[in-house]
Each structure stands twice: as structure tokens, then as C-alpha cells.
Enzyme design. Structure first.
Site, short mmCIF file in Angstrom:
data_model
loop_
_atom_site.label_atom_id
_atom_site.label_comp_id
_atom_site.label_asym_id
_atom_site.label_seq_id
_atom_site.Cartn_x
_atom_site.Cartn_y
_atom_site.Cartn_z
N SER A 1 0.85 -1.19 0.00
CA SER A 1 0.00 0.00 0.00
C SER A 1 0.89 1.23 0.00
O SER A 1 2.02 1.20 0.52
CB SER A 1 -0.89 0.02 1.26
OG SER A 1 -1.50 1.29 1.42
N TYR B 1 -1.25 -0.40 10.35
CA TYR B 1 -1.37 -0.66 8.91
C TYR B 1 -0.15 -0.16 8.15
O TYR B 1 0.42 -0.88 7.31
CB TYR B 1 -2.64 0.00 8.37
CG TYR B 1 -2.92 -0.33 6.92
CD1 TYR B 1 -3.34 -1.60 6.54
CD2 TYR B 1 -2.79 0.64 5.94
CE1 TYR B 1 -3.62 -1.90 5.22
CE2 TYR B 1 -3.06 0.35 4.60
CZ TYR B 1 -3.48 -0.92 4.25
OH TYR B 1 -3.74 -1.21 2.93
#
Length: 257
Positions: free
Chosen positions: A138, A151
């Protein structure tokens, strides 16, 4: 006919990738906890039953995903492409004790899950001297964002892990591709309260990711515009970066409305 295995295939990016690979003529090995959802979706799409295998696994449990992978090899053969897509995104506040457990779950899913997904296929692919392992990272890996510590850290680890694995697999003819999505309209991003520039649909993302995987790209940010933004943020001095993010909404914690 080539075979692709995809984890986290019951929704979002995983589902869109499954549709794109099927369209390209691949057989599918689809892995998720909710196998009923995958089977119903594949039937709704009109996919030929003989081209689709569905396997139940929880990537947080290495024995679970490894068993599913071995079942796939026994029934469909060693895949040509393995996409470790399963992941979670939950905000944390380190001041809250219960969020340490959220961080554990995030790393078990987003990092241990990737390695456990690849594990059963590395030796067979090396012996065959062909294959592609794909890690879904990501742009959140580039810099830490407020409330997003678990995350961001986990996806930064995916980038580094895949880079290491690429060096280990290259001598055997096995490719390792790191795909770095920007913002994609999926259940993971649905609750975000902050701006999401260059937001893509899952199908748009899947088209570009498929092209990158087929080309054997070592690292690809999708869309490329988000890659430019991320690299610019990486270059910003900390003081300026902190000023840019001042007042930015935090990622919601588990259970927050």
C-alpha cells in the site's frame, strides 16, 4: 491453461483480481474464510466450474493457509501466479491497551499471512524454475499516517519482505512482484473520513495490477499519480510533513462509528 491463486478473494481487490485473471483465460484458486461468498459470486459471474477452485483458510493461522495451498497443488497443480492479497486495515491508538491486540492481528494477517501464503509454493516454483509471487502492499507504506500505525508499519514490512524475497528467488527464475495500491473503493476504505486522492474502482485497479504482474514488474504503484505524491511526501522534511498532516482525520479504531 495457467493457474492463479488469490487470498482474500471474497471481496474488494481480491474479487476484482479474480475476475480480471479469469477474463484473461486463467484458472482460479480462490482462498478466503468465507468460501460460501466466493462460490456464490463465481456462480453469479457465470464462471465455468472446472476453472474455479475454492479453498477455506485463515491467513493468520499458518497451518490453515498452508493446508489450503497443499490442497490446491493436489487438485489443480502448482500455480503460475500466487497473489497474497488478504489484509486488514484498522486504526489504533497506542494509548489504548486493547489496540495492541489489533496491532498483533494486523501483523499476523498482513505480514505473517503473506509469508505463509508464499511458503508452500516457493520450493515447487524454484524446482520448476518459473512462477510469480505477488505481495499486495500500500502507499501507506511510504510514510506513517495518524491513527494508522499498525497498517502503515505492516505494509512497509510487506515492501521490505518482498524485496528480500525477490533477491532470494531471482536465481531460480521465480519473479516477486510488489503491487502498491493507492486508494481503492473497497470495504477497507469505505469508513475513511479523510480525503482519498485518485480514488480508483476495484476493476480499474485490477486492470493495471494485472498488466504489472504479467509484465513481471518488480514494484508498481497504482495509480502512478499516487506514487508521485507518496514519493514527494517521503522527501518532505519531518517538520513540513507534520505540518501537512496537521488536522488530518485519524483512521477509525475498531468499533468506532
Amino acid at each position: 491453461m495457467k493457474l492463479v491463486l488469490i487470498t482474500g478473494a471474497s471481496s474488494g481487490i481480491g474479487q476484482a483480481l479474480a475476475a480480471r485473471f479469469y477474463q484473461a483465460g486463467y484458472r482460479l484458486a480462490l482462498v478466503a474464510r468465507r468460501t460460501g461468498d466466493i462460490a456464490s459470486w463465481a456462480q453469479t459471474q457465470g464462471f465455468a466450474a472446472e476453472r474455479v477452485g475454492v479453498y477455506a483458510a485463515d491467513v493468520r493461522q499458518p497451518d490453515s493457509i498452508i493446508a489450503a495451498a497443499r490442497d490446491c497443488i493436489a487438485k489443480q497443480g502448482v500455480p503460475d501466479v500466487v497473489i497474497a492479497n488478504a489484509g486488514i486495515s484498522v486504526g489504533i491508538d497506542t494509548a489504548e491497551y486493547e489496540d495492541l491486540e489489533v496491532m498483533r492481528a494486523t501483523f499476523e494477517t498482513n505480514n505473517l499471512g503473506v509469508a505463509a501464503t508464499f511458503h508452500p509454493f516457493v520450493k515447487p516454483m524454484r524446482e520448476r524454475r518459473s512462477g510469480t509471487l505477488v505481495g499486495i502492499a500500500s502507499v501507506a507504506a511510504i510514510r506513517g499516517l495518524p491513527g494508522h500505525g499498525a497498517y502503515c508499519a505492516s505494509k512497509a514490512a510487506v515492501v521490505s519482505y518482498c524485496e528480500s524475497l525477490r533477491g532470494e528467488c531471482r536465481p531460480f527464475g521465480v519473479k516477486v512482484v510488489t503491487v502498491v495500491p493507492g486508494y481503492v473503493a473497497t470495504p477497507l476504505t469505505a469508513g475513511n473520513t479523510y480525503p482519498m486522492p485518485f480514488l480508483m474502482t476495484p476493476d480499474e485497479f485490477a486492470d493495471r495490477a494485472f498488466a504489472a504482474i504479467e509484465a513481471g514488474a518488480s514494484y508498481r504503484v497504482i495509480p502512478w499519480q499516487m506514487g508521485v505524491v507518496a514519493k514527494l511526501l517521503r522527501l518532505l522534511p519531518n517538520a513540513l510533513f507534520d505540518r501537512v498532516l496537521a488536522g488530518r482525520g485519524r483512521k477509525k479504531r475498531q468499533g468506532e462509528a
